[in-house]
Write a protein that holds these residues in place. Structure first.
Motif, PDB file in Angstrom:
ATOM      1  N   THR A  33       0.840  -1.205   0.000  1.00 40.06           N
ATOM      2  CA  THR A  33       0.000   0.000   0.000  1.00 40.06           C
ATOM      3  C   THR A  33       0.871   1.250   0.000  1.00 40.06           C
ATOM      4  O   THR A  33       0.471   2.280  -0.512  1.00 40.06           O
ATOM      5  CB  THR A  33      -0.943   0.048   1.221  1.00 40.06           C
ATOM      6  OG1 THR A  33      -0.154   0.038   2.427  1.00 40.06           O
ATOM      7  CG2 THR A  33      -1.909  -1.133   1.223  1.00 40.06           C
ATOM      8  N   HIS A  34       2.069   1.155   0.586  1.00 39.71           N
ATOM      9  CA  HIS A  34       3.039   2.257   0.566  1.00 39.71           C
ATOM     10  C   HIS A  34       4.367   1.769   1.126  1.00 39.71           C
ATOM     11  O   HIS A  34       4.474   0.624   1.561  1.00 39.71           O
ATOM     12  CB  HIS A  34       2.511   3.493   1.299  1.00 39.71           C
ATOM     13  CG  HIS A  34       2.188   3.309   2.764  1.00 39.71           C
ATOM     14  ND1 HIS A  34       1.261   2.404   3.226  1.00 39.71           N
ATOM     15  CD2 HIS A  34       2.671   3.944   3.868  1.00 39.71           C
ATOM     16  CE1 HIS A  34       1.170   2.491   4.549  1.00 39.71           C
ATOM     17  NE2 HIS A  34       2.018   3.400   4.970  1.00 39.71           N
ATOM     18  N   GLY A  35       5.372   2.656   1.093  1.00 38.02           N
ATOM     19  CA  GLY A  35       6.735   2.217   1.395  1.00 38.02           C
ATOM     20  C   GLY A  35       7.187   2.407   2.827  1.00 38.02           C
ATOM     21  O   GLY A  35       8.378   2.238   3.117  1.00 38.02           O
ATOM     22  N   HIS A  36       6.274   2.731   3.749  1.00 39.69           N
ATOM     23  CA  HIS A  36       6.699   2.923   5.144  1.00 39.69           C
ATOM     24  C   HIS A  36       7.222   1.630   5.755  1.00 39.69           C
ATOM     25  O   HIS A  36       6.807   0.529   5.372  1.00 39.69           O
ATOM     26  CB  HIS A  36       5.535   3.459   5.987  1.00 39.69           C
ATOM     27  CG  HIS A  36       5.251   4.916   5.752  1.00 39.69           C
ATOM     28  ND1 HIS A  36       4.141   5.547   6.255  1.00 39.69           N
ATOM     29  CD2 HIS A  36       5.941   5.849   5.058  1.00 39.69           C
ATOM     30  CE1 HIS A  36       4.157   6.827   5.885  1.00 39.69           C
ATOM     31  NE2 HIS A  36       5.236   7.031   5.155  1.00 39.69           N
ATOM     32  N   ILE A  37       8.081   1.794   6.747  1.00 39.12           N
ATOM     33  CA  ILE A  37       8.789   0.667   7.355  1.00 39.12           C
ATOM     34  C   ILE A  37       7.851  -0.382   7.958  1.00 39.12           C
ATOM     35  O   ILE A  37       8.158  -1.572   7.940  1.00 39.12           O
ATOM     36  CB  ILE A  37       9.796   1.191   8.414  1.00 39.12           C
ATOM     37  CG1 ILE A  37      10.692   0.071   8.952  1.00 39.12           C
ATOM     38  CG2 ILE A  37       9.079   1.916   9.553  1.00 39.12           C
ATOM     39  CD1 ILE A  37      11.838   0.569   9.815  1.00 39.12           C
ATOM     40  N   ASP A  38       6.678   0.044   8.458  1.00 39.41           N
ATOM     41  CA  ASP A  38       5.775  -0.924   9.093  1.00 39.41           C
ATOM     42  C   ASP A  38       4.950  -1.710   8.065  1.00 39.41           C
ATOM     43  O   ASP A  38       4.238  -2.646   8.424  1.00 39.41           O
ATOM     44  CB  ASP A  38       4.855  -0.250  10.133  1.00 39.41           C
ATOM     45  CG  ASP A  38       4.108   0.957   9.591  1.00 39.41           C
ATOM     46  OD1 ASP A  38       4.618   1.623   8.663  1.00 39.41           O
ATOM     47  OD2 ASP A  38       3.014   1.245  10.098  1.00 39.41           O
ATOM     48  N   HIS A  39       5.059  -1.334   6.786  1.00 41.53           N
ATOM     49  CA  HIS A  39       4.322  -2.044   5.722  1.00 41.53           C
ATOM     50  C   HIS A  39       5.264  -2.743   4.739  1.00 41.53           C
ATOM     51  O   HIS A  39       4.935  -3.790   4.209  1.00 41.53           O
ATOM     52  CB  HIS A  39       3.409  -1.073   4.970  1.00 41.53           C
ATOM     53  CG  HIS A  39       2.381  -0.460   5.876  1.00 41.53           C
ATOM     54  ND1 HIS A  39       1.061  -0.842   5.861  1.00 41.53           N
ATOM     55  CD2 HIS A  39       2.503   0.467   6.859  1.00 41.53           C
ATOM     56  CE1 HIS A  39       0.401  -0.158   6.794  1.00 41.53           C
ATOM     57  NE2 HIS A  39       1.254   0.646   7.413  1.00 41.53           N
TER      58      HIS A  39
ATOM     59  N   GLY B 173      -0.641  11.656   0.452  1.00 39.50           N
ATOM     60  CA  GLY B 173      -0.828  12.523   1.623  1.00 39.50           C
ATOM     61  C   GLY B 173      -0.194  11.879   2.838  1.00 39.50           C
ATOM     62  O   GLY B 173       0.661  12.463   3.500  1.00 39.50           O
ATOM     63  N   HIS B 174      -0.585  10.641   3.122  1.00 35.29           N
ATOM     64  CA  HIS B 174       0.112   9.871   4.164  1.00 35.29           C
ATOM     65  C   HIS B 174       1.529   9.595   3.676  1.00 35.29           C
ATOM     66  O   HIS B 174       2.499   9.820   4.381  1.00 35.29           O
ATOM     67  CB  HIS B 174      -0.651   8.589   4.458  1.00 35.29           C
ATOM     68  CG  HIS B 174       0.036   7.704   5.447  1.00 35.29           C
ATOM     69  ND1 HIS B 174       0.204   8.044   6.764  1.00 35.29           N
ATOM     70  CD2 HIS B 174       0.626   6.490   5.299  1.00 35.29           C
ATOM     71  CE1 HIS B 174       0.869   7.084   7.387  1.00 35.29           C
ATOM     72  NE2 HIS B 174       1.137   6.136   6.514  1.00 35.29           N
ATOM     73  N   SER B 175       1.630   9.085   2.439  1.00 35.09           N
ATOM     74  CA  SER B 175       2.904   9.083   1.716  1.00 35.09           C
ATOM     75  C   SER B 175       2.568   9.304   0.242  1.00 35.09           C
ATOM     76  O   SER B 175       1.440   9.030  -0.176  1.00 35.09           O
ATOM     77  CB  SER B 175       3.683   7.781   1.922  1.00 35.09           C
ATOM     78  OG  SER B 175       3.101   6.752   1.176  1.00 35.09           O
TER      79      SER B 175
HETATM   80 ZN    ZN Z   1       2.293   4.463   6.808  1.00 42.08          ZN
END
Ligand code: ZN
Ligand code: ZN
Length: 237
Positions: free
Chosen positions: A64-70, A156-158
């Motif tokens: 869904t996006h590239g953040h560390i928790d995903h 927006g979130h990323s």
């Molecule tokens: Zn995130």
């Protein structure tokens, strides 16, 4: 205790600590949606088993996006399954470098986001094992292995955040456009909260009855109406 919850005929929520991943069954094998924090692959695969499936049958990883928790566990998942990977182009810089988030990402104002950030996110680190994404996804596209599932670019979130709409089942996989931990609220971190709100309201125009989130509990009824009601009031930003 099982960490898998069946959401619809072909979709399971996998609860991996503070974040949810999702498992979608298709005619082209299993699709894992998000890979959780780094070093949680054992817990993730156990949750896949809890759902009644074999993690070796994961053929696709959609982020869904590239953040560390995903995306933090993505490199391990790909290595252990040989799956193909998919993400929006605007987050490839994070995933290719293993960067936890984009520069300029900040904590949403308010006491609850601040506490959640300090307790659960700050300690999560700033880097993860990077990997190459095989295919980029665009707004309006259907997932190649699951033509019922529409990609909704929702920045927006990323910048490269996508939500996924299961058209037939009327289920939105919302990712982190917002969370539903203590009721519906803005995600703890955003690159641009005003843009995140516009994306939320655009997503809420799509037809879905239920929504599931990267963080928190599913909404079982009137989910798009609830998103509209909660986020259309500009004073709440
Ligand atoms: Zn995130
Ligand atoms: Zn998240």
């Amino acid at each position: 205790m099982s960490n898998a919850i069946q959401i619809s005929r072909d979709l399971w929520q996998l609860k991996i600590g503070t974040v949810n991943a999702y498992l979608l069954k298709t005619t082209d094998g299993l699709v894992l949606i998000d890979a959780g924090w780094p070093n949680k692959t054992e817990a993730l695969f156990q949750a896949v088993r809890d759902s009644g499936h074999n993690a070796k049958e994961i053929r696709h990883l959609v982020l869904t996006h590239g953040h560390i928790d995903h995306a933090g566990g993505g490199a391990d998942v790909l290595q252990r399954t040989g799956a193909s990977s998919y993400a929006h182009a605007a987050d490839l810089d994070l995933i290719n470098a293993g960067k936890a988030e984009h520069l300029g990402t900040s904590v949403t104002p308010g006491i609850i986001p601040t506490i959640v950030y300090l307790l659960f996110i700050k300690s999560g680190g700033t880097t993860y094992k990077s990997f190459a994404v095989g295919k980029t996804l665009q707004d309006g596209e259907r997932l190649p292995m699951a033509p019922d599932v529409e990609v909704i670019h929702s920045p927006g979130h990323s910048a490269g955040h996508i939500a996924l709409l299961l058209r037939q089942e009327g289920v939105l996989i919302a990712g982190d456009i917002c969370s539903n931990v203590m009721g519906l609220g803005y995600s703890v971190l955003n690159e641009d909260t005003a843009l995140a709100r516009r994306s939320l309201l655009r997503v809420a125009e799509y037809p879905f009855e239920r929504a599931v989130f990267g963080h928190g509990k599913p909404l079982d009824k009137r989910a798009n109406e609830m998103l509209k009601e909660r986020f259309s009031d500009v004073r709440l930003t």
